[in-house]
Design a protein around this motif. Structure first.
Motif, PDB file in Angstrom:
ATOM      1  N   GLN A  74     -80.678 -19.520   9.386  1.00 15.38           N
ATOM      2  CA  GLN A  74     -81.493 -20.053  10.474  1.00 15.38           C
ATOM      3  C   GLN A  74     -82.614 -19.058  10.691  1.00 15.38           C
ATOM      4  O   GLN A  74     -82.383 -17.849  10.722  1.00 15.38           O
ATOM      5  N   TYR A  75     -83.850 -19.542  10.814  1.00 16.02           N
ATOM      6  CA  TYR A  75     -85.007 -18.677  11.024  1.00 16.02           C
ATOM      7  C   TYR A  75     -85.824 -19.250  12.162  1.00 16.02           C
ATOM      8  O   TYR A  75     -86.099 -20.450  12.189  1.00 16.02           O
ATOM      9  N   GLY A  76     -86.192 -18.430  13.095  1.00 14.65           N
ATOM     10  CA  GLY A  76     -87.005 -18.920  14.196  1.00 14.65           C
ATOM     11  C   GLY A  76     -87.338 -17.816  15.161  1.00 14.65           C
ATOM     12  O   GLY A  76     -87.128 -16.636  14.900  1.00 14.65           O
ATOM     13  N   VAL A  77     -87.854 -18.223  16.311  1.00 14.21           N
ATOM     14  CA  VAL A  77     -88.223 -17.279  17.355  1.00 14.21           C
ATOM     15  C   VAL A  77     -87.054 -17.208  18.330  1.00 14.21           C
ATOM     16  O   VAL A  77     -86.606 -18.221  18.854  1.00 14.21           O
ATOM     17  N   LEU A  78     -86.544 -16.013  18.543  1.00 19.42           N
ATOM     18  CA  LEU A  78     -85.421 -15.812  19.442  1.00 19.42           C
ATOM     19  C   LEU A  78     -85.939 -15.551  20.846  1.00 19.42           C
ATOM     20  O   LEU A  78     -86.842 -14.740  21.038  1.00 19.42           O
ATOM     21  N   ARG A  79     -85.401 -16.258  21.816  1.00 19.82           N
ATOM     22  CA  ARG A  79     -85.705 -15.991  23.216  1.00 19.82           C
ATOM     23  C   ARG A  79     -84.653 -14.988  23.673  1.00 19.82           C
ATOM     24  O   ARG A  79     -83.492 -15.338  23.843  1.00 19.82           O
ATOM     25  N   PRO A  80     -85.026 -13.708  23.815  1.00 18.50           N
ATOM     26  CA  PRO A  80     -84.018 -12.675  24.056  1.00 18.50           C
ATOM     27  C   PRO A  80     -83.368 -12.774  25.432  1.00 18.50           C
ATOM     28  O   PRO A  80     -83.995 -13.205  26.397  1.00 18.50           O
ATOM     29  N   ALA A  81     -82.115 -12.355  25.491  1.00 19.73           N
ATOM     30  CA  ALA A  81     -81.398 -12.225  26.754  1.00 19.73           C
ATOM     31  C   ALA A  81     -81.782 -10.886  27.387  1.00 19.73           C
ATOM     32  O   ALA A  81     -82.594 -10.142  26.835  1.00 19.73           O
ATOM     33  N   ASP A  82     -81.198 -10.583  28.514  1.00 19.56           N
ATOM     34  CA  ASP A  82     -81.539  -9.341  29.227  1.00 19.56           C
ATOM     35  C   ASP A  82     -81.305  -8.090  28.409  1.00 19.56           C
ATOM     36  O   ASP A  82     -81.994  -7.088  28.590  1.00 19.56           O
ATOM     37  N   ASP A  83     -80.332  -8.130  27.471  1.00 21.35           N
ATOM     38  CA  ASP A  83     -80.058  -6.941  26.665  1.00 21.35           C
ATOM     39  C   ASP A  83     -81.082  -6.739  25.551  1.00 21.35           C
ATOM     40  O   ASP A  83     -81.077  -5.739  24.867  1.00 21.35           O
ATOM     41  N   GLY A  84     -81.981  -7.713  25.344  1.00 25.10           N
ATOM     42  CA  GLY A  84     -83.032  -7.585  24.346  1.00 25.10           C
ATOM     43  C   GLY A  84     -82.588  -7.840  22.921  1.00 25.10           C
ATOM     44  O   GLY A  84     -83.395  -7.825  22.012  1.00 25.10           O
ATOM     45  N   VAL A  85     -81.303  -8.087  22.699  1.00 25.40           N
ATOM     46  CA  VAL A  85     -80.796  -8.301  21.348  1.00 25.40           C
ATOM     47  C   VAL A  85     -80.254  -9.705  21.177  1.00 25.40           C
ATOM     48  O   VAL A  85     -80.653 -10.428  20.277  1.00 25.40           O
ATOM     49  N   THR A  86     -79.341 -10.112  22.048  1.00 23.84           N
ATOM     50  CA  THR A  86     -78.775 -11.457  21.942  1.00 23.84           C
ATOM     51  C   THR A  86     -79.741 -12.443  22.573  1.00 23.84           C
ATOM     52  O   THR A  86     -80.697 -12.066  23.238  1.00 23.84           O
ATOM     53  N   GLY A  87     -79.496 -13.706  22.372  1.00 22.56           N
ATOM     54  CA  GLY A  87     -80.348 -14.720  22.971  1.00 22.56           C
ATOM     55  C   GLY A  87     -80.175 -16.055  22.297  1.00 22.56           C
ATOM     56  O   GLY A  87     -79.268 -16.250  21.495  1.00 22.56           O
ATOM     57  N   GLU A  88     -81.050 -16.977  22.630  1.00 22.98           N
ATOM     58  CA  GLU A  88     -80.992 -18.326  22.071  1.00 22.98           C
ATOM     59  C   GLU A  88     -82.239 -18.578  21.233  1.00 22.98           C
ATOM     60  O   GLU A  88     -83.324 -18.096  21.550  1.00 22.98           O
ATOM     61  N   TYR A  89     -82.071 -19.382  20.195  1.00 22.33           N
ATOM     62  CA  TYR A  89     -83.226 -19.788  19.406  1.00 22.33           C
ATOM     63  C   TYR A  89     -84.007 -20.843  20.159  1.00 22.33           C
ATOM     64  O   TYR A  89     -83.434 -21.706  20.814  1.00 22.33           O
ATOM     65  N   ARG A  90     -85.315 -20.764  20.061  1.00 27.46           N
ATOM     66  CA  ARG A  90     -86.143 -21.839  20.582  1.00 27.46           C
ATOM     67  C   ARG A  90     -86.077 -22.984  19.596  1.00 27.46           C
ATOM     68  O   ARG A  90     -85.454 -22.871  18.545  1.00 27.46           O
ATOM     69  N   GLU A  91     -86.713 -24.074  19.875  1.00 25.29           N
ATOM     70  CA  GLU A  91     -86.581 -25.249  19.023  1.00 25.29           C
ATOM     71  C   GLU A  91     -87.338 -25.171  17.714  1.00 25.29           C
ATOM     72  O   GLU A  91     -87.071 -25.941  16.813  1.00 25.29           O
ATOM     73  N   ASP A  92     -88.284 -24.254  17.579  1.00 26.33           N
ATOM     74  CA  ASP A  92     -89.067 -24.172  16.347  1.00 26.33           C
ATOM     75  C   ASP A  92     -88.359 -23.296  15.320  1.00 26.33           C
ATOM     76  O   ASP A  92     -88.766 -22.196  15.035  1.00 26.33           O
ATOM     77  N   ILE A  93     -87.244 -23.807  14.764  1.00 29.69           N
ATOM     78  CA  ILE A  93     -86.476 -23.042  13.797  1.00 29.69           C
ATOM     79  C   ILE A  93     -86.473 -23.738  12.442  1.00 29.69           C
ATOM     80  O   ILE A  93     -86.671 -24.944  12.339  1.00 29.69           O
ATOM     81  N   LEU A  94     -86.240 -22.932  11.418  1.00 32.58           N
ATOM     82  CA  LEU A  94     -86.048 -23.431  10.068  1.00 32.58           C
ATOM     83  C   LEU A  94     -84.596 -23.175   9.701  1.00 32.58           C
ATOM     84  O   LEU A  94     -84.011 -22.174  10.106  1.00 32.58           O
ATOM     85  N   THR A  95     -84.026 -24.076   8.930  1.00 31.09           N
ATOM     86  CA  THR A  95     -82.636 -23.932   8.510  1.00 31.09           C
ATOM     87  C   THR A  95     -82.537 -24.179   7.019  1.00 31.09           C
ATOM     88  O   THR A  95     -83.461 -24.713   6.399  1.00 31.09           O
ATOM     89  N   GLY A  96     -81.405 -23.811   6.455  1.00 29.72           N
ATOM     90  CA  GLY A  96     -81.195 -24.063   5.036  1.00 29.72           C
ATOM     91  C   GLY A  96     -80.006 -23.289   4.520  1.00 29.72           C
ATOM     92  O   GLY A  96     -79.127 -22.884   5.283  1.00 29.72           O
TER      93      GLY A  96
END
Length: 163
Positions: A74-96
């Motif tokens: 999965q490749y995309g822009v990560l919306r970071p959580a408060d810790d700056g490392v974990t988070g959720e992917y935004r919808e503009d992701i590539l998969t394969g």
């Protein structure tokens, strides 16, 4: 109990891969999440091999590649959580799917129906550098090198934890 079986499966994978060849160990090292820090691109023109460098500093954009042990990515822009490392992917992701053999990381993109090979220039616990060479229809060869820094390894991905 479910976590025990998941843990047992991960430990079995580690022991199995650790006892395999060097390629298996490198696959294990690739698995996890990597933040893209910089990308450099050079166009080699047909006339005398001229090079036209372009460097993109993408460190502030949180572009992240996640390579899973099952061979998916999965490749995309990560919306970071408060810790700056974990988070959720935004919808503009590539998969394969990805595979690794003889120093070449092959990525097959679902969105483009395209398969791309990347030479691994550097791979260790902290850094992944990969180079892609493309021949354009205009007889211009483009060489792109991407520099990534590890965010998590595959065990952290499996259990959803970070250091």
């Amino acid at each position: 109990m479910k976590n025990f079986f998941k843990f047992f499966a991960v430990i079995t994978a580690v022991v199995g891969l650790a006892s395999c060849d060097e390629e298996a160990a490198e696959k294990l090292t690739i698995a996890g999440s990597w933040k893209v820090m910089k990308s450099e691109s050079f166009r080699l023109t047909p006339a005398a091999g001229d090079m036209d460098p372009v460097v993109w500093d993408v460190s502030e954009h949180n572009f992240v590649n996640t390579f899973r042990l099952d061979g998916s990515f999965q490749y995309g822009v990560l919306r970071p959580a408060d810790d700056g490392v974990t988070g959720e992917y935004r919808e503009d992701i590539l998969t394969g799917n990805w595979s690794y053999k003889n120093g070449i990381l092959t990525m097959s993109f679902n969105e483009f129906g395209r398969v791309q090979d990347y030479e691994l220039v550097k791979l260790d616990d902290k850094e992944l550098v990969m180079r892609m060479t493309e021949q354009g229809t205009d007889d211009v060869t483009r060489v792109t090198t991407t520099y990534m820094s590890r965010l998590t390894n595959f065990i952290e991905e499996e259990f959803g934890t970070t250091n």
